[in-house]
Design an enzyme around this catalytic site. Structure first.
Site, PDB file in Angstrom:
ATOM      1  N   HIS A 157      35.272  25.559  37.616  1.00  0.00           N
ATOM      2  CA  HIS A 157      33.916  25.778  38.137  1.00  0.00           C
ATOM      3  C   HIS A 157      33.968  26.763  39.290  1.00  0.00           C
ATOM      4  O   HIS A 157      34.926  26.743  40.067  1.00  0.00           O
ATOM      5  CB  HIS A 157      33.296  24.452  38.614  1.00  0.00           C
ATOM      6  N   ASP A 214      30.165  20.169  31.178  1.00  0.00           N
ATOM      7  CA  ASP A 214      30.160  20.451  29.739  1.00  0.00           C
ATOM      8  C   ASP A 214      31.242  19.684  28.988  1.00  0.00           C
ATOM      9  O   ASP A 214      31.142  19.495  27.778  1.00  0.00           O
ATOM     10  CB  ASP A 214      30.324  21.958  29.495  1.00  0.00           C
TER      11      ASP A 214
HETATM   12  N1  ACO Z   1      41.041  27.598  31.546  1.00  0.00           N
HETATM   13  C1  ACO Z   1      42.149  28.268  31.934  1.00  0.00           C
HETATM   14  N2  ACO Z   1      42.271  28.871  33.138  1.00  0.00           N
HETATM   15  C2  ACO Z   1      41.218  28.770  33.965  1.00  0.00           C
HETATM   16  C3  ACO Z   1      40.032  28.074  33.634  1.00  0.00           C
HETATM   17  C4  ACO Z   1      39.983  27.469  32.376  1.00  0.00           C
HETATM   18  N3  ACO Z   1      38.888  26.789  31.983  1.00  0.00           N
HETATM   19  N4  ACO Z   1      39.176  28.146  34.662  1.00  0.00           N
HETATM   20  C5  ACO Z   1      39.768  28.876  35.621  1.00  0.00           C
HETATM   21  N5  ACO Z   1      41.000  29.242  35.199  1.00  0.00           N
HETATM   22  C6  ACO Z   1      41.960  30.050  35.923  1.00  0.00           C
HETATM   23  C7  ACO Z   1      41.697  31.522  35.713  1.00  0.00           C
HETATM   24  O1  ACO Z   1      42.389  32.025  34.570  1.00  0.00           O
HETATM   25  C8  ACO Z   1      42.193  32.129  37.009  1.00  0.00           C
HETATM   26  O2  ACO Z   1      43.578  32.167  36.959  1.00  0.00           O
HETATM   27  P1  ACO Z   1      44.384  33.407  37.632  1.00  0.00           P
HETATM   28  O3  ACO Z   1      44.009  33.345  39.084  1.00  0.00           O
HETATM   29  O4  ACO Z   1      45.790  33.108  37.329  1.00  0.00           O
HETATM   30  O5  ACO Z   1      43.846  34.624  36.949  1.00  0.00           O
HETATM   31  C9  ACO Z   1      41.802  31.070  38.033  1.00  0.00           C
HETATM   32  O6  ACO Z   1      41.756  29.837  37.324  1.00  0.00           O
HETATM   33  C10 ACO Z   1      40.433  31.328  38.662  1.00  0.00           C
HETATM   34  O7  ACO Z   1      39.470  31.403  37.609  1.00  0.00           O
HETATM   35  P2  ACO Z   1      38.214  32.355  37.590  1.00  0.00           P
HETATM   36  O8  ACO Z   1      37.731  32.459  36.197  1.00  0.00           O
HETATM   37  O9  ACO Z   1      38.503  33.635  38.309  1.00  0.00           O
HETATM   38  O10 ACO Z   1      37.245  31.521  38.502  1.00  0.00           O
HETATM   39  P3  ACO Z   1      35.703  31.558  38.476  1.00  0.00           P
HETATM   40  O11 ACO Z   1      35.238  30.864  39.666  1.00  0.00           O
HETATM   41  O12 ACO Z   1      35.193  32.943  38.252  1.00  0.00           O
HETATM   42  O13 ACO Z   1      35.435  30.759  37.109  1.00  0.00           O
HETATM   43  C11 ACO Z   1      34.541  29.541  35.411  1.00  0.00           C
HETATM   44  C12 ACO Z   1      34.664  29.682  36.919  1.00  0.00           C
HETATM   45  C13 ACO Z   1      33.940  30.811  34.818  1.00  0.00           C
HETATM   46  C14 ACO Z   1      33.594  28.371  35.089  1.00  0.00           C
HETATM   47  C15 ACO Z   1      35.924  29.287  34.775  1.00  0.00           C
HETATM   48  O14 ACO Z   1      36.498  28.138  35.328  1.00  0.00           O
HETATM   49  C16 ACO Z   1      35.884  29.189  33.267  1.00  0.00           C
HETATM   50  O15 ACO Z   1      35.899  30.218  32.576  1.00  0.00           O
HETATM   51  N6  ACO Z   1      35.790  27.950  32.693  1.00  0.00           N
HETATM   52  C17 ACO Z   1      35.655  27.777  31.274  1.00  0.00           C
HETATM   53  C18 ACO Z   1      34.200  27.919  30.862  1.00  0.00           C
HETATM   54  C19 ACO Z   1      33.357  26.725  31.270  1.00  0.00           C
HETATM   55  O16 ACO Z   1      33.744  25.582  31.083  1.00  0.00           O
HETATM   56  N7  ACO Z   1      32.163  27.011  31.796  1.00  0.00           N
HETATM   57  C20 ACO Z   1      31.202  25.985  32.195  1.00  0.00           C
HETATM   58  C21 ACO Z   1      30.856  26.138  33.653  1.00  0.00           C
HETATM   59  S1  ACO Z   1      29.959  24.725  34.288  1.00  0.00           S
HETATM   60  C22 ACO Z   1      28.456  24.741  33.579  1.00  0.00           C
HETATM   61  O17 ACO Z   1      27.931  25.750  33.146  1.00  0.00           O
HETATM   62  C23 ACO Z   1      27.746  23.400  33.455  1.00  0.00           C
END
Ligand code: ACO
Length: 373
Positions: free
Chosen positions: A261, A312
């Site tokens: 998140h 989710d």
């Molecule tokens: N799976 C694998 N790795 C992850 C995940 C994940 N679900 N979430 C974060 N990470 C990792 C990233 O790869 C990144 O790693 P790195 O630093 O080695 O590159 C690090 O954690 C930071 O992640 P970001 O994507 O840069 O963080 P951000 O704050 O932008 O992302 C997000 C938040 C988009 C929700 C992300 O966690 C994600 O893509 N999750 C999966 C999609 C999801 O479940 N979305 C629902 C959101 S909640 C809602 O809408 C109710």
């Protein structure tokens, strides 16, 4: 490259005040108008929460009765909306269908241009009341089934399930669905809500803002994740296959849907409440296998990465158990979040400033257009 600082993805940047909800990642709490969302899920209905988000206070008994009466009177779907949905191919994603339907409602409403608070509240209530008809109609047409007219003797959630499945499920199912609607209703400046506020800031109408917000919600990094979680469950199949599946997924740097998140880094405040609702459904439908898969994936992924489930993750399998087709999960999120979006539209309009950030140019330097001889 300019030295100017940029805030990619606006991460950590406050862009305005809001009195609608407070997300506190330190205390892992979420308040709607000051009330903890867990308490609202335990003691209130989705209708009461919608009233709260729009008006700032929970309704009195008389206010709730009037609100429910009006909501029930708005539930029907006009013939031309059904006709337009019918014209859309079954290959269209249900999010495209719901986005189109809201756009058509906006194009058909003679009050669309009236941006007074009273008119916008009325439009918000109409959308709230009609989205269950739209979503259930689309789910049923995909199964070759007829439209089920709404019942005005049922509350929002019981009616939604009735219109979808042509029968009223038992109380545990209705309660779990209502809890999911409450938890999805509002979450400050998330991507879709911010989209609604950007559109509203140009003085565009409420339907345009909601239509744009639906587009923003569709993506897998936001609302589309509840659908994507179910695809992950289907791919993995059984709890004993989680380890090898995760090895492969992480080796290809795949994002695991339903985890992580932007704001919460130590767990999503809404997950324990939704997980409890999912547990009720697992017992009710006698599906311990699903709970085992859920627990195994959570334990393994959190253990490896320290990244926690978001809302989710439990809501995807909960909607699956209730009988919704996987592609309908994000439209269910729309049906709930329309309350938060419209509360923000009202708030943005009341103290508006055009949202127009800057960009830092990093393209080629100025040059002359070649002159042809
Ligand atoms: N799976 C694998 N790795 C992850 C995940 C994940 N679900 N979430 C974060 N990470 C990792 C990233 O790869 C990144 O790693 P790195 O630093 O080695 O590159 C690090 O954690 C930071 O992640 P970001 O994507 O840069 O963080 P951000 O704050 O932008 O992302 C997000 C938040 C988009 C929700 C992300 O966690 C994600 O893509 N999750 C999966 C999609 C999801 O479940 N979305 C629902 C959101 S909640 C809602 O809408 C109710």
């Amino acid at each position: 490259m300019s030295e100017q600082e940029i805030y990619k993805g606006l991460a950590g940047v406050p862009v305005d005040y809001t009195a609608i909800s407070k997300v506190n990642p330190e205390t892992n709490s979420l308040l709607y108008r000051g009330y903890p969302v867990q308490q609202l899920a335990a003691n209130s209905t989705f209708e009461e929460v919608a009233f709260l988000l729009w008006n700032g206070e929970l309704p009195t008994d008389a206010e709730l009765a009037a609100f429910e009466e009006k909501e029930r009177s708005y539930r029907g779907l006009e013939h031309h909306i059904k006709r337009i949905i019918d014209e859309l191919p079954l290959t269209a994603h249900p999010m495209d269908v719901v986005r189109t339907a809201v756009s058509v409602i906006g194009a058909s409403d003679p009050t669309t241009a009236d941006d007074s608070r009273e008119a916008d509240l009325d439009k918000s209530l109409r959308l709230l009341a009609q989205l269950p008809s739209i979503v259930s109609y689309d789910q049923r047409r995909r199964r070759g089934l007829h439209f089920v007219e709404p019942r005005d003797d049922l509350g929002y959630s019981a009616n939604f399930l009735f219109q979808t499945f042509d029968e009223v499920p038992e109380l545990p199912v209705v309660s779990a669905f209502d809890v999911s609607m409450i938890l999805y209703a509002e979450h400050s400046f998330n991507a879709s809500t911010f989209t609604a506020r950007v559109i509203t800031s140009t003085l565009a109408d409420l339907y345009s803002a909601v239509t744009g917000a639906i587009g923003a919600l569709k993506g897998a990094l936001h609302g589309g994740a509840n659908e994507a979680v179910m695809h992950v469950f289907d791919e993995i199949g059984t709890a004993d296959r989680v380890g090898p599946w995760l090895d492969e997924a992480l080796s290809t740097k795949r994002k695991i849907m339903g985890f992580g998140h932007r704001v919460y880094k130590n767990g999503d405040s809404r997950v324990p409440t939704m997980k409890a609702a999912l547990d009720t459904l697992v017992d009710y439908y006698e599906r311990p296998d699903l709970a085992e898969l859920y627990d195994a994936l959570e334990a393994d992924f959190v253990g490896r990465k320290g990244i926690y489930p978001n809302l989710d993750y439990p809501s995807g399998p909960a909607y699956h158990l209730m009988g919704f087709d996987t592609e309908m999960f994000t439209p269910l999120f729309v049906a709930s979040r329309v309350t938060g979006w419209t509360a923000h539209i009202l708030e943005q309009r009341a103290a508006n400033a055009l949202i127009r950030p800057l960009s830092v140019y990093n393209g080629v330097d100025e040059r002359d257009v070649p002159v042809k001889d």
